[in-house]
Design a protein around this motif. Structure first.
Motif, short mmCIF file in Angstrom:
data_model
loop_
_atom_site.label_atom_id
_atom_site.label_comp_id
_atom_site.label_asym_id
_atom_site.label_seq_id
_atom_site.Cartn_x
_atom_site.Cartn_y
_atom_site.Cartn_z
N ARG A 59 0.81 -1.21 0.00
CA ARG A 59 0.00 0.00 0.00
C ARG A 59 0.85 1.27 0.00
NH1 ARG A 59 -5.31 -0.34 1.78
NH2 ARG A 59 -5.29 1.91 1.37
N TYR A 60 2.11 1.15 0.41
CA TYR A 60 2.94 2.35 0.45
C TYR A 60 4.32 2.16 -0.18
CZ TYR A 60 4.68 0.07 4.74
OH TYR A 60 5.18 -0.82 5.64
N SER A 61 4.52 1.02 -0.83
CA SER A 61 5.81 0.78 -1.48
C SER A 61 5.60 0.49 -2.96
CB SER A 61 6.53 -0.40 -0.82
OG SER A 61 7.69 -0.77 -1.56
N ALA A 62 6.52 0.96 -3.79
CA ALA A 62 6.47 0.69 -5.23
C ALA A 62 7.25 -0.57 -5.59
CB ALA A 62 7.04 1.87 -6.00
N PHE A 63 7.90 -1.21 -4.60
CA PHE A 63 8.69 -2.43 -4.83
C PHE A 63 9.67 -2.25 -5.99
CE2 PHE A 63 5.59 -4.03 -2.01
CZ PHE A 63 5.98 -5.27 -1.55
N PRO A 64 10.56 -1.27 -5.90
CA PRO A 64 11.52 -1.07 -6.99
C PRO A 64 12.41 -2.29 -7.16
CG PRO A 64 12.15 0.19 -5.05
CD PRO A 64 10.78 -0.35 -4.78
N PRO A 65 12.82 -2.58 -8.40
CA PRO A 65 13.63 -3.77 -8.67
C PRO A 65 14.90 -3.85 -7.82
CG PRO A 65 12.81 -2.88 -10.72
CD PRO A 65 12.43 -1.89 -9.65
N ARG A 66 15.56 -2.72 -7.55
CA ARG A 66 16.79 -2.76 -6.76
C ARG A 66 16.52 -3.25 -5.34
NH1 ARG A 66 14.89 2.39 -6.92
NH2 ARG A 66 14.81 3.56 -4.93
N ALA A 67 15.37 -2.87 -4.79
CA ALA A 67 15.02 -3.31 -3.44
C ALA A 67 14.64 -4.79 -3.44
CB ALA A 67 13.86 -2.48 -2.89
N ILE A 68 13.95 -5.24 -4.48
CA ILE A 68 13.63 -6.66 -4.61
C ILE A 68 14.93 -7.47 -4.69
CG2 ILE A 68 12.58 -8.42 -6.07
CD1 ILE A 68 10.48 -6.35 -6.88
N LEU A 69 15.90 -6.97 -5.45
CA LEU A 69 17.17 -7.67 -5.59
C LEU A 69 17.87 -7.83 -4.25
CD1 LEU A 69 19.39 -8.93 -7.32
CD2 LEU A 69 20.31 -6.62 -7.69
N VAL A 70 17.88 -6.76 -3.45
CA VAL A 70 18.52 -6.82 -2.12
C VAL A 70 17.82 -7.87 -1.25
CG1 VAL A 70 18.86 -5.55 0.04
CG2 VAL A 70 19.43 -4.48 -2.15
N ALA A 71 16.50 -7.89 -1.28
CA ALA A 71 15.75 -8.87 -0.47
C ALA A 71 16.01 -10.29 -0.94
CB ALA A 71 14.26 -8.55 -0.51
N VAL A 72 16.06 -10.50 -2.25
CA VAL A 72 16.34 -11.83 -2.79
C VAL A 72 17.73 -12.30 -2.36
CG1 VAL A 72 16.76 -13.15 -4.90
CG2 VAL A 72 14.76 -11.65 -4.75
N VAL A 73 18.70 -11.40 -2.44
CA VAL A 73 20.07 -11.76 -2.05
C VAL A 73 20.13 -12.10 -0.56
CG1 VAL A 73 22.41 -10.85 -1.73
CG2 VAL A 73 21.20 -10.46 -3.89
N TRP A 74 19.48 -11.27 0.28
CA TRP A 74 19.53 -11.51 1.73
C TRP A 74 18.84 -12.82 2.11
CZ3 TRP A 74 22.03 -11.08 5.91
CH2 TRP A 74 21.43 -11.33 7.15
N TYR A 75 17.62 -13.02 1.63
CA TYR A 75 16.90 -14.23 2.02
C TYR A 75 17.40 -15.46 1.28
CZ TYR A 75 14.01 -11.73 5.24
OH TYR A 75 13.61 -11.00 6.34
N GLY A 76 17.96 -15.28 0.09
CA GLY A 76 18.63 -16.39 -0.58
C GLY A 76 19.88 -16.81 0.18
N ASN A 101 20.28 -16.38 3.37
CA ASN A 101 19.77 -17.06 4.57
C ASN A 101 19.49 -18.53 4.30
OD1 ASN A 101 18.33 -15.71 7.33
ND2 ASN A 101 19.41 -14.33 5.95
N ASP A 102 18.84 -18.82 3.19
CA ASP A 102 18.55 -20.21 2.84
C ASP A 102 19.85 -21.00 2.67
OD1 ASP A 102 15.84 -19.76 2.92
OD2 ASP A 102 15.61 -19.53 0.75
N LEU A 103 20.82 -20.37 2.03
CA LEU A 103 22.10 -21.05 1.78
C LEU A 103 22.77 -21.46 3.08
CD1 LEU A 103 24.20 -21.84 -0.43
CD2 LEU A 103 25.27 -19.61 -0.01
#
Length: 241
Positions: free
Chosen positions: A156-173, A175-177
């Motif tokens: 509702r208040y975020s545009a989910f920019p690709p750069r932010a998605i990339l950071v989250a994918v790297v962090w949680y990826g 974590n899984d590793l």
């Protein structure tokens, strides 16, 4: 992003869900407070695991309390008019992933959790050990589902920019590793499961429990990624309309 803007998700979910979201955002400071309390509780819950893990692994150990901290900070900055997109998307990933992974393992390993879950000692005298353990199990289940639900407030208040998605994918990826495949040091660092025994201070990551937990985590990281991309595209489409 304007919270009153009618986005694709809102049209899909319908007016009742949007009204619930409006109330939640209006009282966001209450949700911030609840999540901060949850963060404190979460770190308390992880104390036994901190004692087992080497110091170098501590940053990747408390998955759920970090997710509640992310959403608390995300909502607080939004209410203060200083939103941070990296924090927003980390909050979405964390709350969605951990909010669903925990009920998943609580269900798959229900008997083991019910037999071993530790309730706060303050409530045991009032409920008795058996009922307190069941209450704690239920609290963990429901509170984590709440995390998954509140994750969707972020759109509702975020545009989910690709750069932010990339950071989250790297962090949680990452974590899984380190949680399941290549630990920072010692053995994998995922949240303790009662079906994995501790021998001489070392967690035994027995099969198939380890693989079951890992599969859930990886699938949920992928799910969070897909949903984040879909939300981002819907946000772009709405902005262009």
């Amino acid at each position: 992003m304007d919270t009153e803007q009618t986005d694709g998700w809102s049209r899909f979910l319908g007016p009742p869900i949007r009204r619930v979201e409006n109330v939640a955002l209006e009282y966001a400071w209450v949700i911030v407070g609840i999540n901060l309390l949850g963060t404190v509780f979460g770190f308390w819950y992880y104390i036994p695991q901190f004692r087992l893990e080497p110091l170098a692994a501590w940053p990747v150990v408390p998955d759920s309390p970090m997710a509640t901290l992310f959403i608390a900070l995300s909502l607080a900055l939004y209410k203060l008019g200083r939103p941070n997109e990296y924090l927003n998307v980390l909050a979405f990933f964390g709350c969605l992933k951990l909010g669903l992974w925990t009920p998943y393992v609580l269900t798959v390993f229900a008997d083991a959790f019910l037999a071993t879950v530790v309730a706060p000692p303050q409530i045991v005298p009032f409920l008795g050990q058996a009922l307190a353990s069941k209450a704690m199990y239920g609290f963990l289940f429901v509170s984590h589902l709440g995390m998954a639900a509140e994750a969707f407030l972020v759109r509702r208040y975020s545009a989910f920019p690709p750069r932010a998605i990339l950071v989250a994918v790297v962090w949680y990826g990452f974590n899984d590793l380190v949680d399941y495949f290549v630990p920072i040091v010692g053995t994998p660092h995922h949240t303790l499961l009662p079906v994995e025994p501790i021998v001489d201070g070392t967690v035994q990551h027995v099969s198939p429990a380890h693989e079951i937990a890992a599969a859930g985590a990886v699938v949920l990281t992928i799910l969070a990624t897909v949903l984040a991309v879909v939300i981002q595209r819907m946000s772009d489409q709405t902005s262009n309309d």
